[in-house]
Design a protein around this motif. Structure first.
Motif, short mmCIF file in Angstrom:
data_model
loop_
_atom_site.label_atom_id
_atom_site.label_comp_id
_atom_site.label_asym_id
_atom_site.label_seq_id
_atom_site.Cartn_x
_atom_site.Cartn_y
_atom_site.Cartn_z
N HIS A 179 -62.79 60.05 -118.14
CA HIS A 179 -64.01 60.16 -117.54
C HIS A 179 -64.19 61.74 -117.27
O HIS A 179 -63.16 62.51 -116.53
N PRO A 180 -65.20 62.49 -117.88
CA PRO A 180 -65.00 63.93 -117.99
C PRO A 180 -65.20 64.59 -116.65
O PRO A 180 -64.56 65.39 -116.19
N THR A 181 -66.12 63.87 -115.87
CA THR A 181 -66.28 64.26 -114.26
C THR A 181 -64.98 64.40 -113.51
O THR A 181 -64.43 65.31 -112.71
N ILE A 182 -64.30 63.18 -113.89
CA ILE A 182 -63.13 62.94 -113.08
C ILE A 182 -61.87 63.91 -113.49
O ILE A 182 -61.27 64.65 -112.75
N LEU A 183 -61.87 64.20 -114.96
CA LEU A 183 -61.03 65.14 -115.27
C LEU A 183 -61.34 66.51 -114.71
O LEU A 183 -60.45 67.42 -114.36
N LYS A 184 -62.71 67.04 -114.65
CA LYS A 184 -62.86 68.32 -114.09
C LYS A 184 -62.34 68.30 -112.78
O LYS A 184 -62.15 69.47 -112.33
N ARG A 185 -62.85 67.39 -112.00
CA ARG A 185 -62.64 67.51 -110.58
C ARG A 185 -61.21 67.42 -110.32
O ARG A 185 -60.84 67.91 -109.06
N ASN A 186 -60.39 66.82 -111.03
CA ASN A 186 -59.08 66.74 -110.75
C ASN A 186 -58.25 68.05 -111.46
O ASN A 186 -56.93 67.99 -110.93
N ALA A 187 -58.79 68.58 -112.22
CA ALA A 187 -58.11 69.74 -112.81
C ALA A 187 -57.59 71.06 -111.93
O ALA A 187 -56.46 71.40 -112.18
N PRO A 188 -58.34 71.21 -110.75
CA PRO A 188 -57.64 72.46 -109.86
C PRO A 188 -56.38 72.00 -109.19
O PRO A 188 -55.40 72.48 -108.87
N ILE A 189 -56.39 70.52 -108.81
CA ILE A 189 -55.34 70.09 -108.16
C ILE A 189 -54.13 70.01 -109.15
O ILE A 189 -52.92 70.37 -108.70
N MET A 190 -54.30 69.36 -110.37
CA MET A 190 -53.20 69.07 -111.40
C MET A 190 -52.66 70.64 -111.81
O MET A 190 -51.64 70.58 -112.08
N THR A 191 -53.51 71.50 -111.97
CA THR A 191 -53.15 72.87 -112.40
C THR A 191 -52.34 73.27 -111.27
O THR A 191 -51.27 73.88 -111.72
N SER A 192 -52.25 73.32 -110.10
CA SER A 192 -51.74 73.74 -109.05
C SER A 192 -50.20 73.08 -109.03
O SER A 192 -49.25 73.52 -108.88
N LEU A 203 -53.86 84.53 -100.58
CA LEU A 203 -53.77 83.30 -100.21
C LEU A 203 -54.74 82.91 -99.36
O LEU A 203 -55.55 81.71 -99.70
N ALA A 204 -55.50 83.72 -98.54
CA ALA A 204 -56.57 83.25 -97.82
C ALA A 204 -57.98 83.10 -98.79
O ALA A 204 -58.46 81.99 -98.67
N GLU A 205 -58.02 83.81 -99.91
CA GLU A 205 -58.85 83.78 -100.85
C GLU A 205 -58.91 82.41 -101.62
O GLU A 205 -59.70 81.93 -101.87
N TYR A 206 -57.68 82.21 -102.04
CA TYR A 206 -57.31 81.00 -102.64
C TYR A 206 -57.80 79.65 -102.03
O TYR A 206 -58.26 78.99 -102.46
N VAL A 207 -57.35 79.53 -100.42
CA VAL A 207 -57.73 78.39 -99.68
C VAL A 207 -59.23 78.33 -99.76
O VAL A 207 -59.92 77.30 -99.99
N HIS A 208 -59.94 79.47 -99.55
CA HIS A 208 -61.49 79.10 -99.39
C HIS A 208 -62.18 78.90 -100.47
O HIS A 208 -62.87 77.86 -100.68
N ARG A 209 -61.60 79.45 -101.76
CA ARG A 209 -62.06 79.23 -103.14
C ARG A 209 -61.80 77.75 -103.29
O ARG A 209 -62.68 76.84 -103.93
N ALA A 210 -60.64 77.36 -103.05
CA ALA A 210 -59.96 75.97 -103.39
C ALA A 210 -60.97 74.80 -102.44
O ALA A 210 -61.29 73.62 -103.34
N PHE A 211 -61.30 75.23 -101.30
CA PHE A 211 -62.03 74.13 -100.49
C PHE A 211 -63.55 74.35 -101.07
O PHE A 211 -64.19 73.14 -101.19
N GLU A 212 -64.23 75.53 -101.48
CA GLU A 212 -65.32 75.40 -101.90
C GLU A 212 -65.61 74.81 -103.26
O GLU A 212 -66.49 74.01 -103.44
N HIS A 213 -64.65 74.85 -104.06
CA HIS A 213 -64.81 74.30 -105.36
C HIS A 213 -64.57 72.83 -105.31
O HIS A 213 -65.27 72.01 -106.04
N ALA A 214 -63.49 72.32 -104.62
CA ALA A 214 -63.50 70.98 -104.12
C ALA A 214 -64.81 70.23 -103.76
O ALA A 214 -65.13 69.19 -104.32
N VAL A 215 -65.50 70.76 -102.91
CA VAL A 215 -66.71 70.36 -102.14
C VAL A 215 -67.77 70.12 -103.51
O VAL A 215 -68.73 69.42 -103.66
N LEU A 257 -67.34 70.17 -106.91
CA LEU A 257 -67.11 69.13 -107.78
C LEU A 257 -67.17 67.63 -107.03
O LEU A 257 -67.75 66.69 -107.70
N GLU A 258 -67.16 67.52 -105.78
CA GLU A 258 -67.30 66.01 -105.00
C GLU A 258 -68.77 66.00 -104.84
O GLU A 258 -69.29 64.81 -105.04
N VAL A 259 -69.51 67.19 -104.72
CA VAL A 259 -71.08 66.96 -104.79
C VAL A 259 -71.60 66.38 -106.25
O VAL A 259 -72.38 65.41 -106.24
#
Length: 353
Positions: A156-169, A253-265, A267-269
């Protein structure tokens, strides 16, 4: 304390199974010294024992849940409801499947034996979660349809897209074992456990409140309870690492955390609009605000200010996935030390379902 950018990576030392020359009480959460002998009465972070008790009492077996009614009701779901059911099961499988391998690899670079013990339980629980999706599907549909649903998880393309940042890390940590890659991977893991499951959980809870698919809802509630405990513990490990190692407290690291949360939301939306739009009982706009509210709660667990000022209340109170008696944390992400971290020995405000 002002944050500064790191100049070099911090390599991680892999733990030894047993090192009698070192003290039993770990001298650090990472790159410390310990014999490997665990005495729960003498550990640097007493909250890890609270986490152990919570994790170990959450034991459950999927096939103890009666799915006979769900087998009848699955066929009565509308085409849109069935698509959501199948797609979300596929999504959850892609989230839980890699967690076992990731957690066990992380444990090999966490010095503290108490943290290592908790990671072992979390890894085992993720295996049970993955088994539960197979059990649920085997209870309600034939093998060919089960295979199709697991193919959704893989393609599923949306599943793959939303999981990508997690799996990359995760992949970054597997390739390069440093404190920096570890922190990023743990942050993404907390996002996985604390944000990415919740629109899916909400869908199944919505069916249950309509007196449908109660067996599936019960399995999901068990998984949800586990994930709450995982989220708490992972956030404690993150706070311990940054508390013990000020050099890691960087603007980067602070920038990474904020960007990660915003990106996750974000993709969840996108996922919510694609899968849950038009589902009876689900208001997509409310779901989006709920996901933002979850992100604020997760940020608070890490001592970060709310990312979404307009999402201060749970607009979907029928979802009993967490308690609203959360003790708000105003600590800056880069001002946490061992003393404040040990306060997590007091329950952080999440309730069992």
């Amino acid at each position: 304390m002002s944050a500064t950018a790191p100049t070099t990576a911090t390599p991680l030392e892999r733990i030894r199974i047993l090192e009698p020359r070192h003290p039993n009480r770990s001298t650090g959460i990472i790159n410390g010294r310990t014999s490997g002998i665990l005495n729960w009465n003498d550990i640097p972070y007493p909250s890890f024992y609270r986490a152990y008790k919570e994790l170990s009492t959450n034991f459950w077996i999927p096939d103890e849940v009666d799915m006979k009614a769900d087998a009848r009701e699955y066929g009565d779901l509308s085409a849109r409801e069935k698509n959501a059911y199948d797609s979300i099961i596929g999504l959850l499988a892609t989230l839980d499947s890699p967690q076992t391998r990731f957690i066990y690899n992380v444990a090999e670079y966490i010095t503290d034996p108490a943290a290592h013990a908790n990671a072992a339980i979390i890894g085992q629980q993720e295996v049970i979660h993955n088994e539960s999706y197979s059990y649920v599907l085997s209870s309600i549909t034939d093998l060919e349809n089960q295979k199709r649903i697991f193919e959704i998880a893989r393609t599923h393309p949306t599943i793959l897209k939303r999981n990508a940042p997690i799996m990359t890390s995760y992949d970054d940590f597997m390739r390069e074992k440093t404190a920096e890659t570890l922190l990023r991977a743990l942050i993404q893991s907390s996002i996985l456990e604390g944000i990415n499951f919740y629109s899916g959980f909400a869908y199944f809870y919505n069916l249950v409140r309509q007196n449908r698919m109660a067996g599936t809802g019960k399995v999901i509630s068990f998984i949800n309870r586990d994930e709450l405990a995982h989220t708490k513990f992972i956030s404690e490990v993150i706070r311990a690492i940054v508390g013990e190692h000020p050099a890691l407290q960087s603007d980067e690291l602070a920038e990474y955390v904020h960007r990660a949360f915003e990106h996750a939301v974000e993709l969840e939306v996108q996922w919510t609009g694609e899968v849950l739009d038009g589902i009876d009982g689900i208001n997509v706009d409310e779901m989006i605000r709920y996901v933002q509210y979850r992100a604020n709660k997760m940020a608070g667990m890490l001592g970060i200010e709310s990312l979404y000022p307009d999402a201060t209340e749970n607009v979907m109170p029928w979802i009993r996935a967490y308690a609203d008696n959360f003790t708000e944390t105003k600590t800056d992400f880069f001002e946490m030390r061992n003393a404040s971290y040990k306060k997590t020995n007091v329950d952080n405000g999440f309730d069992d379902l």
